[in-house]
Design a protein around this motif. Structure first.
Motif, mmCIF file in Angstrom:
data_model
loop_
_atom_site.group_PDB
_atom_site.id
_atom_site.type_symbol
_atom_site.label_atom_id
_atom_site.label_comp_id
_atom_site.label_asym_id
_atom_site.label_seq_id
_atom_site.Cartn_x
_atom_site.Cartn_y
_atom_site.Cartn_z
ATOM 1 N N GLU A 45 0.665 -1.407 0.079
ATOM 2 C CA GLU A 45 -0.072 -0.230 0.263
ATOM 3 C C GLU A 45 1.156 2.038 0.130
ATOM 4 O O GLU A 45 0.405 2.243 -0.207
ATOM 5 N N GLN A 46 1.761 1.237 0.999
ATOM 6 C CA GLN A 46 2.622 2.089 0.635
ATOM 7 C C GLN A 46 3.521 2.819 -1.487
ATOM 8 O O GLN A 46 3.392 3.592 -1.461
ATOM 9 N N MET A 47 4.070 1.394 -1.552
ATOM 10 C CA MET A 47 4.082 1.855 -2.603
ATOM 11 C C MET A 47 3.128 2.624 -3.758
ATOM 12 O O MET A 47 2.995 3.333 -4.456
ATOM 13 N N LEU A 48 1.077 2.543 -3.672
ATOM 14 C CA LEU A 48 0.415 2.241 -3.620
ATOM 15 C C LEU A 48 -0.281 3.788 -3.695
ATOM 16 O O LEU A 48 -0.370 4.382 -5.017
ATOM 17 N N ASP A 49 0.102 4.123 -2.327
ATOM 18 C CA ASP A 49 0.029 5.234 -2.057
ATOM 19 C C ASP A 49 0.395 6.110 -2.730
ATOM 20 O O ASP A 49 0.258 7.977 -3.338
ATOM 21 N N ASP A 50 2.197 6.556 -2.675
ATOM 22 C CA ASP A 50 3.553 7.302 -3.561
ATOM 23 C C ASP A 50 3.037 6.680 -5.367
ATOM 24 O O ASP A 50 3.645 8.325 -5.651
ATOM 25 N N LEU A 51 2.193 5.920 -6.243
ATOM 26 C CA LEU A 51 2.305 5.709 -7.465
ATOM 27 C C LEU A 51 0.530 6.763 -7.916
ATOM 28 O O LEU A 51 0.650 7.648 -7.776
ATOM 29 N N TRP A 52 0.174 6.668 -6.250
ATOM 30 C CA TRP A 52 -1.367 7.811 -6.632
ATOM 31 C C TRP A 52 -0.735 9.212 -6.821
ATOM 32 O O TRP A 52 -1.694 9.823 -7.343
ATOM 33 N N ASP A 53 -0.257 9.266 -5.640
ATOM 34 C CA ASP A 53 -0.258 10.754 -5.242
ATOM 35 C C ASP A 53 0.842 11.212 -6.344
ATOM 36 O O ASP A 53 0.704 12.667 -6.703
ATOM 37 N N ALA A 54 1.556 10.545 -7.347
ATOM 38 C CA ALA A 54 2.287 11.324 -8.173
ATOM 39 C C ALA A 54 1.907 11.184 -9.334
ATOM 40 O O ALA A 54 2.524 11.740 -10.490
ATOM 41 N N LYS A 55 0.507 10.499 -9.719
ATOM 42 C CA LYS A 55 -0.116 10.408 -11.122
ATOM 43 C C LYS A 55 -0.009 12.215 -11.609
ATOM 44 O O LYS A 55 -0.458 12.988 -10.840
ATOM 45 N N GLY A 56 -0.018 11.657 -12.620
ATOM 46 C CA GLY A 56 0.391 13.297 -13.456
ATOM 47 C C GLY A 56 1.728 13.598 -13.678
ATOM 48 O O GLY A 56 1.793 14.344 -15.078
ATOM 49 N N ASN A 57 2.600 12.575 -13.053
ATOM 50 C CA ASN A 57 3.575 13.137 -13.106
ATOM 51 C C ASN A 57 4.882 12.167 -13.228
ATOM 52 O O ASN A 57 3.862 11.176 -13.638
ATOM 53 N N GLY A 96 -3.853 -6.434 -11.244
ATOM 54 C CA GLY A 96 -4.985 -5.657 -11.786
ATOM 55 C C GLY A 96 -5.945 -4.697 -12.435
ATOM 56 O O GLY A 96 -7.179 -3.962 -12.350
ATOM 57 N N LEU A 97 -4.487 -4.101 -12.934
ATOM 58 C CA LEU A 97 -5.620 -3.187 -13.842
ATOM 59 C C LEU A 97 -5.876 -3.894 -14.728
ATOM 60 O O LEU A 97 -6.344 -2.936 -16.203
ATOM 61 N N GLU A 98 -5.718 -5.022 -15.419
ATOM 62 C CA GLU A 98 -6.340 -5.772 -16.382
ATOM 63 C C GLU A 98 -4.951 -5.364 -17.927
ATOM 64 O O GLU A 98 -5.828 -6.091 -18.416
ATOM 65 N N HIS A 99 -4.213 -5.099 -17.501
ATOM 66 C CA HIS A 99 -2.932 -5.277 -18.453
ATOM 67 C C HIS A 99 -3.251 -6.466 -18.738
ATOM 68 O O HIS A 99 -1.912 -7.337 -18.271
ATOM 69 N N HIS A 100 -2.867 -6.827 -19.816
ATOM 70 C CA HIS A 100 -3.055 -8.668 -20.661
ATOM 71 C C HIS A 100 -1.319 -8.356 -21.312
ATOM 72 O O HIS A 100 -1.103 -9.666 -22.014
ATOM 73 N N ILE A 147 -4.242 -5.382 -3.661
ATOM 74 C CA ILE A 147 -4.017 -4.793 -4.892
ATOM 75 C C ILE A 147 -5.735 -4.274 -5.458
ATOM 76 O O ILE A 147 -5.765 -3.360 -5.750
ATOM 77 N N LYS A 148 -6.373 -5.296 -5.445
ATOM 78 C CA LYS A 148 -7.493 -5.335 -6.022
ATOM 79 C C LYS A 148 -8.514 -4.446 -5.071
ATOM 80 O O LYS A 148 -9.033 -4.330 -5.645
ATOM 81 N N GLN A 149 -8.517 -4.691 -3.874
ATOM 82 C CA GLN A 149 -8.829 -4.242 -2.717
ATOM 83 C C GLN A 149 -8.398 -2.017 -2.599
ATOM 84 O O GLN A 149 -9.635 -1.574 -2.794
ATOM 85 N N TYR A 150 -7.475 -2.011 -2.676
ATOM 86 C CA TYR A 150 -6.680 -0.808 -3.416
ATOM 87 C C TYR A 150 -7.679 -0.403 -4.399
ATOM 88 O O TYR A 150 -8.366 0.973 -4.561
ATOM 89 N N LEU A 151 -7.235 -0.570 -5.207
ATOM 90 C CA LEU A 151 -7.841 -0.684 -6.732
ATOM 91 C C LEU A 151 -10.051 -0.149 -7.426
ATOM 92 O O LEU A 151 -10.313 1.174 -7.221
#
Length: 449
Positions: A45-57, A96-100, A147-151
């Motif tokens: 969740e720390q990695m996911l939070d970091d990515l979420w906060d950075a989106k757009g950059n 989890g983002l359904e990238h195949h 990850i699925k729950q976070y998304l």
């Protein structure tokens, strides 16, 4: 390494977006000597939070250290030296983002449970409530579930999911560093830092021992035993044969209490039977660990004297334990027993900072066959771990509470189709521990590290 795949002696760093790391061509192999996937909710969740906060950059996720495999392949194959926890988490995130576009790009060498979980997740299972199949890697399934729950909490529409997936693929970056083909990977382990922390010496020892084994089958068996023994907060019968009662009986006898095999070859046969489907499994789950409390040893002895009454555990979550020493110190104890160094008082000091040096000395003993030395060592590691579980006190946590726990001295025994933890030394008729139990409990209360 040159761009056409020819080998050279240069270190080759490449700044790559995640979409280029998982480009549908490159394959990443986590060698058998590496640890299993072990990230839990906090790290994920720390990695996911970091990515979420950075989106757009742009977001830089760190280094991925690899070597180019010499095996012939239509696609480049990289052995992962450092960064496998992040790499596996990214793989699970993209699933989890359904990238195949990256199916099959990540492999764990000689670990069928991990590969079964990755393959199953690659089939895009969406029902989180179904849980993981019993024969598959629990940590990978747990990471997938987190990850699925976070998304689900953060992405409310298909458009939001697409935008976030595009950000991860195009704007999240790592530096993939390909080490020269002739580099001494063991030496690199010793000097490599990951976010300021040196790679654990137990991983260096594991890699060096496995390097002397004869083939992949022996290395896979070695890693199976080593990884089970490294989980100090559960009885080794559970970690070595999780969910497989038939295998447990083969290794630890009909009552599941003591190792009944005589050497590494016997364990090798059991391990091969797992892969050939000759043993059967039952569903199980993992157990968390907890901190020490502050119980006095006299109170622990008094509690130990009380009769236990009914079964202590009906499943693997009913009782949890915490060892009084960690795995590096246990390894040093095992090595000391194998090398029979008890004659000198000065030799009695165990320094975990010298773990690699001590095992190097073990391998370099004159006349020792290094392959046979590694095989014998891991067999004795399991043997002594089994005895440690049965005869050294530990903290025991009953049920789901997170209190301080009690001192306990118990062994695991089979009870019909289940098991229980019973007192290693039964109480006497007046409910007081016998003299041997008192002496052992008092002595071992002094071993806390």
């Amino acid at each position: 390494m040159t761009h056409d795949g020819a080998q050279d002696d240069a270190l080759r760093p490449e700044l790559l977006a995640i979409g280029k790391v998982f480009d549908g061509r490159s394959r990443y192999l986590v060698p058998i000597y590496q640890r299993n996937y072990a990230w839990q909710a906090e790290q994920i969740e720390q990695m996911l939070d970091d990515l979420w906060d950075a989106k757009g950059n742009y977001y830089f996720l760190g280094n991925l250290i690899v070597t180019r495999s010499q095996a012939s392949s239509a696609f480049p194959v990289y052995e992962v030296i450092d960064g496998q926890q992040r790499l596996t988490t990214l793989y699970l995130l993209l699933r989890g983002l359904e990238h195949h576009g990256h199916t099959g790009c990540l492999q764990y060498e000689s670990r069928p449970r991990a590969m079964a979980a990755l393959d199953h997740i690659a089939q895009a299972p969406s029902d989180l409530a179904a849980g993981e199949p019993p024969a598959e890697d629990h940590a990978i399934w747990q990471g997938h579930r987190i990850i699925k729950q976070y998304l689900a909490r953060h992405l409310k529409s298909q458009n939001e999911q697409k935008l976030y997936r595009d950000f991860v693929l195009a704007h999240t970056q790592v530096v993939r560093i390909t080490l020269p083909a002739k580099i001494d990977v063991n030496r690199y382990f010793e000097i490599m830092n990951t976010r300021g922390q040196q790679l654990q010496q137990v991983d260096i020892v594991k890699a060096r021992l496995m390097a002397h084994l004869g083939n992949e089958v022996e290395r896979a068996c070695f890693a199976w035993i080593w990884d089970a023994c490294a989980q100090m907060d559960a009885y080794v019968q559970m970690t070595l044969s999780r969910g497989n009662t038939e295998l447990r009986s083969q290794i630890f006898g009909k009552d599941w209490s003591f190792l009944c095999l005589k050497d590494f070859d016997d364990l090798l046969e059991c391990h091969q039977n797992i892969h050939s489907g000759q043993t059967h499994s039952e569903p199980t789950s993992s157990r968390p660990s907890h901190g020490y409390g502050a119980l006095e040893i006299d109170a622990a002895i008094e509690a130990y004297a009380k009769p236990t009454g009914a079964k202590e555990a009906q499943d693997e979550n009913a009782a949890r334990f915490q060892s009084i020493i960690d795995f590096p110190f246990f390894l040093l104890h095992v090595l000391k027993l194998i090398m029979q160094e008890g004659a000198s008082e000065n030799e009695g000091i165990l320094d975990d900072k010298r773990l690699v040096k001590r095992f190097d000395e073990f391998l370099e003993v004159k006349g020792r066959d290094k392959r046979e030395g590694a095989r014998q060592l891991v067999f004795h590691l399991l043997r002594y771990r089994n005895l440690f579980d049965n005869y050294v006190i530990k903290r025991e946590f009953i049920g789901a509470t997170d209190d301080d726990g009690d001192w306990s001295l118990r062994m695991l025994k089979k009870d019909k189709d289940s098991f229980q933890y019973v007192n290693t030394y039964p109480a006497t008729e007046n409910n007081a521990p016998d003299t041997a139990s008192l002496r052992l409990l008092r002595l071992q209360s002094m071993l806390r590290v």
